[in-house]
Design an enzyme around this catalytic site. Structure first.
Site, PDB file in Angstrom:
ATOM      1  N   GLY A 192      29.305  37.046  40.703  1.00  0.00           N
ATOM      2  CA  GLY A 192      28.622  36.257  41.729  1.00  0.00           C
ATOM      3  C   GLY A 192      28.334  37.115  42.952  1.00  0.00           C
ATOM      4  NE  ARG A 200      28.994  34.359  37.194  1.00  0.00           N
ATOM      5  CZ  ARG A 200      29.861  34.657  38.161  1.00  0.00           C
ATOM      6  NH1 ARG A 200      30.783  35.583  37.957  1.00  0.00           N
ATOM      7  NH2 ARG A 200      29.819  34.045  39.324  1.00  0.00           N
ATOM      8  CG  ASP A 260      38.519  37.195  39.001  1.00  0.00           C
ATOM      9  OD1 ASP A 260      37.324  36.998  39.279  1.00  0.00           O
ATOM     10  OD2 ASP A 260      39.208  36.369  38.380  1.00  0.00           O
ATOM     11  CB  THR A 267      34.404  37.546  45.219  1.00  0.00           C
ATOM     12  OG1 THR A 267      34.541  36.135  44.957  1.00  0.00           O
ATOM     13  CG2 THR A 267      35.779  38.090  45.559  1.00  0.00           C
ATOM     14  CB  ILE A 268      32.073  33.544  48.503  1.00  0.00           C
ATOM     15  CG1 ILE A 268      32.005  32.723  47.208  1.00  0.00           C
ATOM     16  CG2 ILE A 268      30.740  34.183  48.838  1.00  0.00           C
ATOM     17  CD1 ILE A 268      31.146  31.465  47.316  1.00  0.00           C
ATOM     18  CG  ASP A 269      35.459  32.809  44.384  1.00  0.00           C
ATOM     19  OD1 ASP A 269      34.627  32.083  44.964  1.00  0.00           O
ATOM     20  OD2 ASP A 269      35.382  33.097  43.175  1.00  0.00           O
ATOM     21  CG  ASP A 294      39.429  35.043  43.581  1.00  0.00           C
ATOM     22  OD1 ASP A 294      38.871  36.034  44.095  1.00  0.00           O
ATOM     23  OD2 ASP A 294      39.077  34.554  42.491  1.00  0.00           O
ATOM     24  NE  ARG A 304      33.969  15.382  61.414  1.00  0.00           N
ATOM     25  CZ  ARG A 304      35.123  14.949  60.903  1.00  0.00           C
ATOM     26  NH1 ARG A 304      35.313  13.661  60.647  1.00  0.00           N
ATOM     27  NH2 ARG A 304      36.088  15.789  60.636  1.00  0.00           N
ATOM     28  NE  ARG A 354      26.819   5.908  54.823  1.00  0.00           N
ATOM     29  CZ  ARG A 354      25.518   6.061  54.700  1.00  0.00           C
ATOM     30  NH1 ARG A 354      24.962   7.240  54.909  1.00  0.00           N
ATOM     31  NH2 ARG A 354      24.748   5.038  54.378  1.00  0.00           N
ATOM     32  NE  ARG A 377      34.904  32.286  38.913  1.00  0.00           N
ATOM     33  CZ  ARG A 377      33.840  32.170  38.116  1.00  0.00           C
ATOM     34  NH1 ARG A 377      33.884  31.420  37.049  1.00  0.00           N
ATOM     35  NH2 ARG A 377      32.735  32.818  38.384  1.00  0.00           N
ATOM     36  CD  GLU A 426      33.575  26.198  42.090  1.00  0.00           C
ATOM     37  OE1 GLU A 426      32.460  25.742  41.818  1.00  0.00           O
ATOM     38  OE2 GLU A 426      33.814  27.420  42.094  1.00  0.00           O
ATOM     39  CB  ILE A 450      24.368  26.288  50.205  1.00  0.00           C
ATOM     40  CG1 ILE A 450      23.261  25.353  49.753  1.00  0.00           C
ATOM     41  CG2 ILE A 450      24.412  26.466  51.713  1.00  0.00           C
ATOM     42  CD1 ILE A 450      21.999  25.452  50.546  1.00  0.00           C
ATOM     43  NE  ARG A 489      26.997  33.565  44.232  1.00  0.00           N
ATOM     44  CZ  ARG A 489      27.013  33.169  42.946  1.00  0.00           C
ATOM     45  NH1 ARG A 489      28.033  32.460  42.503  1.00  0.00           N
ATOM     46  NH2 ARG A 489      26.055  33.486  42.136  1.00  0.00           N
TER      47      ARG A 489
HETATM   48  O1  F6P Z   1      32.984  33.838  42.047  1.00  0.00           O
HETATM   49  C1  F6P Z   1      32.020  33.409  42.941  1.00  0.00           C
HETATM   50  C2  F6P Z   1      31.501  32.042  42.549  1.00  0.00           C
HETATM   51  O2  F6P Z   1      30.542  31.671  43.508  1.00  0.00           O
HETATM   52  C3  F6P Z   1      32.561  30.962  42.390  1.00  0.00           C
HETATM   53  O3  F6P Z   1      32.990  30.437  43.623  1.00  0.00           O
HETATM   54  C4  F6P Z   1      31.853  29.984  41.511  1.00  0.00           C
HETATM   55  O4  F6P Z   1      32.771  29.208  40.758  1.00  0.00           O
HETATM   56  C5  F6P Z   1      31.044  30.864  40.611  1.00  0.00           C
HETATM   57  O5  F6P Z   1      30.860  32.088  41.290  1.00  0.00           O
HETATM   58  C6  F6P Z   1      29.686  30.312  40.221  1.00  0.00           C
HETATM   59  O6  F6P Z   1      29.098  31.200  39.341  1.00  0.00           O
HETATM   60  P1  F6P Z   1      27.585  31.138  38.875  1.00  0.00           P
HETATM   61  O7  F6P Z   1      26.735  31.598  40.014  1.00  0.00           O
HETATM   62  O8  F6P Z   1      27.524  32.070  37.718  1.00  0.00           O
HETATM   63  O9  F6P Z   1      27.300  29.717  38.529  1.00  0.00           O
END
Ligand code: F6P
Length: 329
Positions: A10, A78, A109, A132-134, A136, A161, A169, A178, A229, A260, A262
């Site tokens: 990603g 990927r 990873d 990576t945005i994660d 992790d 908000r 609401r 991920r 997610e 969005i 990413r």
């Molecule tokens: O690893 C980065 C990430 O944006 C995760 O947060 C997400 O689960 C995944 O990639 C989504 O991957 P793709 O763009 O292949 O749907």
């Protein structure tokens, strides 16, 4: 030396800044850089960057004004086929044919797992940069792209908000990450969300409904729940269905931020981190290191074995779920 660089998995804001840093650090030291397009898939096909120096070579000019751009000019992919013995052999041959001495993969990873597997088939040096945005990966306080993804999600939630308050609401906002809750938790804290549902914690819809009722009785006009997610309830839509069965005192809406997060121009923090780590990766290669990730902890650049960055789940920062709860009253 001749260095190869690629972006894989990603994309993340700051990958371009890291690429620029690799190219310029190498050039200032007299080394060549070969840009590999489309991650490991492109490597297997010997799909190289084509610039003013011809196919392959990246000059300092070829990375001009990309520091501020999101995404990656090398493209990403990927590639499950890469992680097979046949795929790894093809990739190793492509690197040898291009005369690459060392590879700098920028990614998360999955990218680093691929780099470790490649080392079985290829004798060159490998130093990864965490993109990576994660957030992790172990061995670095932050990954390149995390700061920007949090800022983007916070900006979206600030807007949500406004409408949540107007209509009294509850919004369930699903963020990426991920299997990790880092993005969700940091976003929730920075956006003053009332609740965060993360994979690292048991998510009990009934308990959440009770907490929401409590917050309603305290006079809260609106509620924001940030849902990772990867949470065990199956994301924001599934949790919303469970809340509706558990007597939720607000009308609800769900929003999935998705990709969005990413995109966009990297924050100053990501630009600096990417610049430091790209440069450090090059210097580490010149010093003879291999099989490592270039990370930053407590303000210092450091090398961590690639395997260690994904060997266990990176825990959430201590006490932050409790902090969020205390702030929500
Ligand atoms: O690893 C980065 C990430 O944006 C995760 O947060 C997400 O689960 C995944 O990639 C989504 O991957 P793709 O763009 O292949 O749907």
């Amino acid at each position: 030396m001749r260095l190869g660089v690629l972006c894989s998995g990603g994309d993340a804001p700051g990958m371009n800044a890291c690429l620029r840093s690799v190219v310029r650090a190498a050039a200032s030291d007299g080394h060549d850089v070969i840009g590999i397009r489309r991650g490991y898939e492109g490597l297997m096909k010997a799909d190289f960057f084509d610039g003013e120096l011809g196919v392959g070579k990246m000059s300092p000019r070829s990375v001009a004004h990309i520091l501020e751009r999101g995404g990656t000019i090398l493209n990403s992919s990927r590639c499950p086929a890469f992680a097979t013995p046949e795929g790894l052999k093809v990739a190793a041959d492509a690197l040898d044919r291009a005369g690459v001495d060392a590879l700098i993969p920028i990614g998360g990873d999955g990218t680093f797992r691929g780099a470790v597997a490649l080392a079985e088939f290829w004798k060159g040096q490998v130093i990864g940069c965490p993109g990576t945005i994660d957030n992790d990966l172990l061995g670095t306080d932050a990954t390149i792209g995390f700061s920007t993804a949090v800022a983007t999600a916070v900006d979206c939630i600030d807007k949500l908000r406004d409408t949540a308050e107007s209509h009294e609401r509850l919004f369930l906002v699903e963020v990426m990450g991920r299997h990790s809750g880092h993005l969700a938790l940091a976003t929730a804290l920075a956006a003053s969300a009332e609740i965060a549902c993360v994979p690292e914690e048991i998510v009990d819809a009934v308990a959440i409904a009770e907490r929401v009722q409590e917050l309603r009785s305290l006079g809260k006009q609106s509620i924001i729940i940030v849902v990772a997610e990867g949470d065990e309830q199956g994301g924001a839509v599934a949790l919303n269905e469970k809340l509706s069965l558990a007597d939720c005192p607000y009308a609800t809406r769900t929003v999935i931020l998705g990709h969005i997060q990413r995109g966009g121009s990297p924050t100053a923090e990501d630009r600096v981190l990417a610049t430091r780590l790209g440069d450090f990766a090059v210097r580490s290669i010149v010093d003879g290191a291999t099989g490592m990730m270039a990370g930053e902890t407590c303000g210092h650049c450091c090398l961590v074995p690639l395997e260690d960055t994904f060997s266990t789940h990176r825990p959430l920062p201590e006490h932050q779920i409790e902090l969020l709860d205390r702030m929500s009253c």
